[in-house]
Design an enzyme around this catalytic site. Sequence first.
Site, mmCIF file in Angstrom:
data_model
loop_
_atom_site.group_PDB
_atom_site.id
_atom_site.type_symbol
_atom_site.label_atom_id
_atom_site.label_comp_id
_atom_site.label_asym_id
_atom_site.label_seq_id
_atom_site.Cartn_x
_atom_site.Cartn_y
_atom_site.Cartn_z
ATOM 1 N N TRP A 25 -7.111 3.612 -8.795
ATOM 2 C CA TRP A 25 -6.524 2.296 -9.108
ATOM 3 C C TRP A 25 -7.345 1.160 -8.510
ATOM 4 O O TRP A 25 -6.958 0.013 -8.573
ATOM 5 C CB TRP A 25 -5.096 2.221 -8.567
ATOM 6 C CG TRP A 25 -4.965 2.738 -7.180
ATOM 7 C CD1 TRP A 25 -5.185 2.042 -6.018
ATOM 8 C CD2 TRP A 25 -4.598 4.058 -6.796
ATOM 9 N NE1 TRP A 25 -4.982 2.850 -4.940
ATOM 10 C CE2 TRP A 25 -4.608 4.099 -5.387
ATOM 11 C CE3 TRP A 25 -4.258 5.217 -7.497
ATOM 12 C CZ2 TRP A 25 -4.293 5.258 -4.671
ATOM 13 C CZ3 TRP A 25 -3.956 6.362 -6.771
ATOM 14 C CH2 TRP A 25 -3.979 6.375 -5.393
ATOM 15 N N GLU A 52 0.872 0.636 -6.412
ATOM 16 C CA GLU A 52 1.605 0.298 -5.193
ATOM 17 C C GLU A 52 3.032 0.845 -5.235
ATOM 18 O O GLU A 52 3.558 1.306 -4.230
ATOM 19 C CB GLU A 52 1.612 -1.216 -4.955
ATOM 20 C CG GLU A 52 0.262 -1.784 -4.545
ATOM 21 C CD GLU A 52 -0.247 -1.234 -3.214
ATOM 22 O OE1 GLU A 52 0.542 -0.672 -2.446
ATOM 23 O OE2 GLU A 52 -1.467 -1.340 -2.965
ATOM 24 N N GLN A 108 6.034 5.554 0.133
ATOM 25 C CA GLN A 108 6.584 6.810 0.680
ATOM 26 C C GLN A 108 5.891 8.051 0.136
ATOM 27 O O GLN A 108 6.426 9.148 0.257
ATOM 28 C CB GLN A 108 8.085 6.953 0.369
ATOM 29 C CG GLN A 108 8.904 5.713 0.593
ATOM 30 C CD GLN A 108 9.237 5.479 2.040
ATOM 31 O OE1 GLN A 108 9.027 6.350 2.873
ATOM 32 N NE2 GLN A 108 9.728 4.304 2.368
ATOM 33 N N THR A 109 4.744 7.906 -0.494
ATOM 34 C CA THR A 109 4.070 9.071 -1.089
ATOM 35 C C THR A 109 2.585 9.000 -0.746
ATOM 36 O O THR A 109 2.033 7.919 -0.597
ATOM 37 C CB THR A 109 4.262 9.060 -2.627
ATOM 38 O OG1 THR A 109 5.638 8.808 -2.910
ATOM 39 C CG2 THR A 109 3.897 10.372 -3.251
ATOM 40 N N LEU A 127 7.786 12.949 -7.464
ATOM 41 C CA LEU A 127 7.304 11.888 -6.574
ATOM 42 C C LEU A 127 8.413 11.379 -5.654
ATOM 43 O O LEU A 127 8.148 10.666 -4.697
ATOM 44 C CB LEU A 127 6.739 10.707 -7.383
ATOM 45 C CG LEU A 127 5.374 10.932 -8.046
ATOM 46 C CD1 LEU A 127 5.009 9.759 -8.938
ATOM 47 C CD2 LEU A 127 4.294 11.134 -6.989
ATOM 48 N N GLY A 128 9.675 11.728 -5.957
ATOM 49 C CA GLY A 128 10.786 11.338 -5.089
ATOM 50 C C GLY A 128 11.156 9.873 -5.200
ATOM 51 O O GLY A 128 10.511 9.102 -5.900
ATOM 52 N N TYR A 129 12.224 9.493 -4.496
ATOM 53 C CA TYR A 129 12.684 8.093 -4.481
ATOM 54 C C TYR A 129 12.774 7.545 -5.910
ATOM 55 O O TYR A 129 12.053 6.638 -6.294
ATOM 56 C CB TYR A 129 11.765 7.230 -3.619
ATOM 57 C CG TYR A 129 11.661 7.733 -2.207
ATOM 58 C CD1 TYR A 129 12.608 7.374 -1.256
ATOM 59 C CD2 TYR A 129 10.649 8.600 -1.838
ATOM 60 C CE1 TYR A 129 12.537 7.864 0.037
ATOM 61 C CE2 TYR A 129 10.572 9.094 -0.542
ATOM 62 C CZ TYR A 129 11.519 8.719 0.381
ATOM 63 O OH TYR A 129 11.434 9.201 1.651
ATOM 64 N N TYR A 136 6.251 -6.432 0.467
ATOM 65 C CA TYR A 136 4.945 -5.769 0.584
ATOM 66 C C TYR A 136 4.221 -5.729 -0.773
ATOM 67 O O TYR A 136 3.052 -6.109 -0.896
ATOM 68 C CB TYR A 136 5.108 -4.338 1.122
ATOM 69 C CG TYR A 136 3.832 -3.559 0.957
ATOM 70 C CD1 TYR A 136 2.780 -3.732 1.850
ATOM 71 C CD2 TYR A 136 3.639 -2.710 -0.136
ATOM 72 C CE1 TYR A 136 1.579 -3.080 1.674
ATOM 73 C CE2 TYR A 136 2.441 -2.056 -0.321
ATOM 74 C CZ TYR A 136 1.421 -2.241 0.590
ATOM 75 O OH TYR A 136 0.219 -1.610 0.398
ATOM 76 N N ASP A 182 2.145 -2.705 5.350
ATOM 77 C CA ASP A 182 2.851 -1.422 5.253
ATOM 78 C C ASP A 182 2.689 -0.679 6.583
ATOM 79 O O ASP A 182 2.188 -1.248 7.559
ATOM 80 C CB ASP A 182 2.313 -0.602 4.071
ATOM 81 C CG ASP A 182 0.851 -0.204 4.267
ATOM 82 O OD1 ASP A 182 0.234 -0.623 5.278
ATOM 83 O OD2 ASP A 182 0.320 0.532 3.411
#
Length: 396
Positions: free
Chosen positions: A32, A49, A54-55, A92-94, A132, A150
């Site tokens: 990216w 982003e 969290q990953t 990827l969660g969340y 952020y 972060d």
Amino acid sequence: MQESHIPAETDVEAIVPGLLAWYEREARALPWRAPPRAKQDAYKVWLSEIMLQQTTVKAVAPRYIDFLRRWPDVNALARAELGEVLAAWAGLGYYARARNLHACAQEVAGALDGTFPDTEAGLRKLPGIGAYTAAAIAAIAFGRRATPVDGNIERVVARLFAVETPLPAAKGEIKALAESLTPETRAGDFAQSLMDLGATICTPRRPACGLCPARPECRGFAQGIAEQLPYKEEKAPRPTRRGVAFVVRRADGAVLLRERHPKGMLGGMLEVPATSWDSKEWEQALSGTEAVARSAPVEAAWQEVLGRVEHTFTHFHLELSVCYAEVPKKAVPKETAEPARCRWLMIEELPRAALPTVMRKVLAHALEAKRPSRLKTQAAKRRASPAPRSANRRSA
Ligand code: SF4
């Protein structure tokens, strides 16, 4: 009196050019990223982003490439079905991030004609974009003087300035210090230089200060406390919640899944039907045949699978016992299982389904345990000692 090798103050003027020069030489090549001094497309910065929250970079890189191939711009992502986006996000969660990602794409593609706002204030009005992410997009995509902070940047800044106030109380102080470093021009490169320094040199454990371009100005290093910083207040231990998940397989091989309610945790994702996770229901469900029959989504001869599935979310740890049954092709979910939200999926469809990691663990645990020795009837269970815990433990 201060010792002579400890800088009296962190020399901001010296840190910035050193880090920018280091970034030009050493910037990580990430899918990216634009090269140093180049601005990046806002869609790519935003997408990466959001995915990176969290990953890890390692987990995100292939998923980012896949997302970009399927949805090369914000208009394409806005046209996708939410279910497709959730399925592509699985693992990827969340998952609230994926729902917000889709909502944000629709807002940008619709009300904003496909163009992201170029200020932090404008960006923060969009779904899922916090302080952020807004600062990161404003700096990296639009060259604004903005300061994303972060966890990595927090650590680097706490060390550079030897901030001894523990987190989270130190957040405001660290943010102000990070802002004092941010240059008028090339704020995007500077932010990325701090990200890279935190990821590769100023790591949580054993920072490689010998390789660090900011070492002459680093007060944490000079005072010999760098590795301990930032200090953190002790966190309360995570509570453990428990539940029972019911894996049922039809004669044609299909597995019963249910769509979770759109709001709340894992909203809109698919789940293996289960008891609630925070009540005594799980104890009752495992206490005898009748209780299992009451809680289960389908009438069947249920067997408990040995072992438990464990999964750690941000705020709690989950232990799921798993019951397994096979039913005829004409079986239907009970009213209590909310049939409107249920669907049968063939095993081959599961890899592409919007299943969160914890549910993939449950399915793997049950389907792999079909060997009779790993299943026990309710009667046998009552005679047996407590089930051993599964080794299947991973963070969210
Ligand atoms: Fe981090 Fe060490 Fe560099 Fe200070 S000198 S910023 S502690 S790597």
